[in-house]
Each structure stands twice: as C-alpha cells, then as structure tokens.
Design a protein around this motif. Structure first.
Motif, PDB file in Angstrom:
ATOM      1  N   SER A  71      -5.349   2.963  -9.131  1.00  0.00           N
ATOM      2  CA  SER A  71      -5.317   3.390  -7.734  1.00  0.00           C
ATOM      3  C   SER A  71      -4.139   4.337  -7.487  1.00  0.00           C
ATOM      4  O   SER A  71      -4.283   5.377  -6.837  1.00  0.00           O
ATOM      5  N   THR A  85       0.842  -1.190   0.000  1.00  0.00           N
ATOM      6  CA  THR A  85       0.000   0.000   0.000  1.00  0.00           C
ATOM      7  C   THR A  85       0.879   1.242   0.000  1.00  0.00           C
ATOM      8  O   THR A  85       1.942   1.247   0.610  1.00  0.00           O
ATOM      9  N   SER A 114      -2.214  -1.611  -8.352  1.00  0.00           N
ATOM     10  CA  SER A 114      -3.232  -1.115  -9.265  1.00  0.00           C
ATOM     11  C   SER A 114      -2.808   0.236  -9.842  1.00  0.00           C
ATOM     12  O   SER A 114      -2.683   1.215  -9.105  1.00  0.00           O
ATOM     13  N   ALA A 159      -3.371   4.152  -1.551  1.00  0.00           N
ATOM     14  CA  ALA A 159      -3.542   3.501  -2.846  1.00  0.00           C
ATOM     15  C   ALA A 159      -2.964   2.089  -2.804  1.00  0.00           C
ATOM     16  O   ALA A 159      -1.983   1.830  -2.109  1.00  0.00           O
ATOM     17  N   ASN A 160      -3.568   1.209  -3.571  1.00  0.00           N
ATOM     18  CA  ASN A 160      -3.069  -0.148  -3.748  1.00  0.00           C
ATOM     19  C   ASN A 160      -1.918  -0.081  -4.751  1.00  0.00           C
ATOM     20  O   ASN A 160      -2.116   0.308  -5.897  1.00  0.00           O
TER      21      ASN A 160
END
Length: 91
Positions: free
Chosen positions: A53, A34, A50, A46-47
């Motif tokens: 993200s 993260t 991704s 945010a991930n």
C-alpha cells in the motif's frame, strides 16, 4: 484521532527498504495508521502497515505526507512515525 505532516527527506523517497522500515514501525502500534499524500487532483491514501500500500502511493523525495493515527496509542504512534520520517528512514 491525531495527525501530523512531515516532508520526505531521503533522496530516493519511500522505495522498498525505507517503506519496509516505515511499515515495521507502524506495526508496533495497535492504532490504525494511514498515510495521505496530495496527488494531482486527488489525495492518495495508504495503509501504513502494508508495504504494498505504501509503495503504491508513490511517495517521492520532497513530498509532504500526512500521517493519521487513530486508536488507544495514537499519540505515541504519531510521534514515532514522524520521528523516523524526519530522521530519513535509515538512509
């Protein structure tokens, strides 16, 4: 769980190309990764696996981010994620 802070060096921040490299690197690890950035009044999370993200976090040049890794390969993941950011994400 391990975490570390690093400053974004590349002049354009995490736009599509460096965000893609960032996420591609994160996907090599099985740990949950993260990214946290302090926003105005609240933190943005945010991930790291991704691209959408990461792009949605609007991380700009000079921003300090915290990378949080949780899982069996967390130490190696954190070390590599901090290294690629410190190296400028290919720019």
């Amino acid at each position: 769980m391990v975490s570390g802070k690093v400053k974004i060096k590349n002049p354009t921040g995490l736009h599509l190309r460096p965000a893609g490299l960032f996420c591609k690197t994160a996907m090599q690890f099985c740990s949950k990764i993260t990214v946290k950035k302090r926003g105005r009044g609240e933190d943005v999370t945010a991930n790291a696996k991704s691209v959408l993200s990461v792009l949605g976090a609007c991380i700009k040049s000079g921003d300090e981010i915290e990378i949080i890794c949780e899982g069996q390969d967390e130490a190696a993941a954190l070390e590599e994620m901090i290294r690629i950011v410190a190296d400028g994400l290919g720019e």
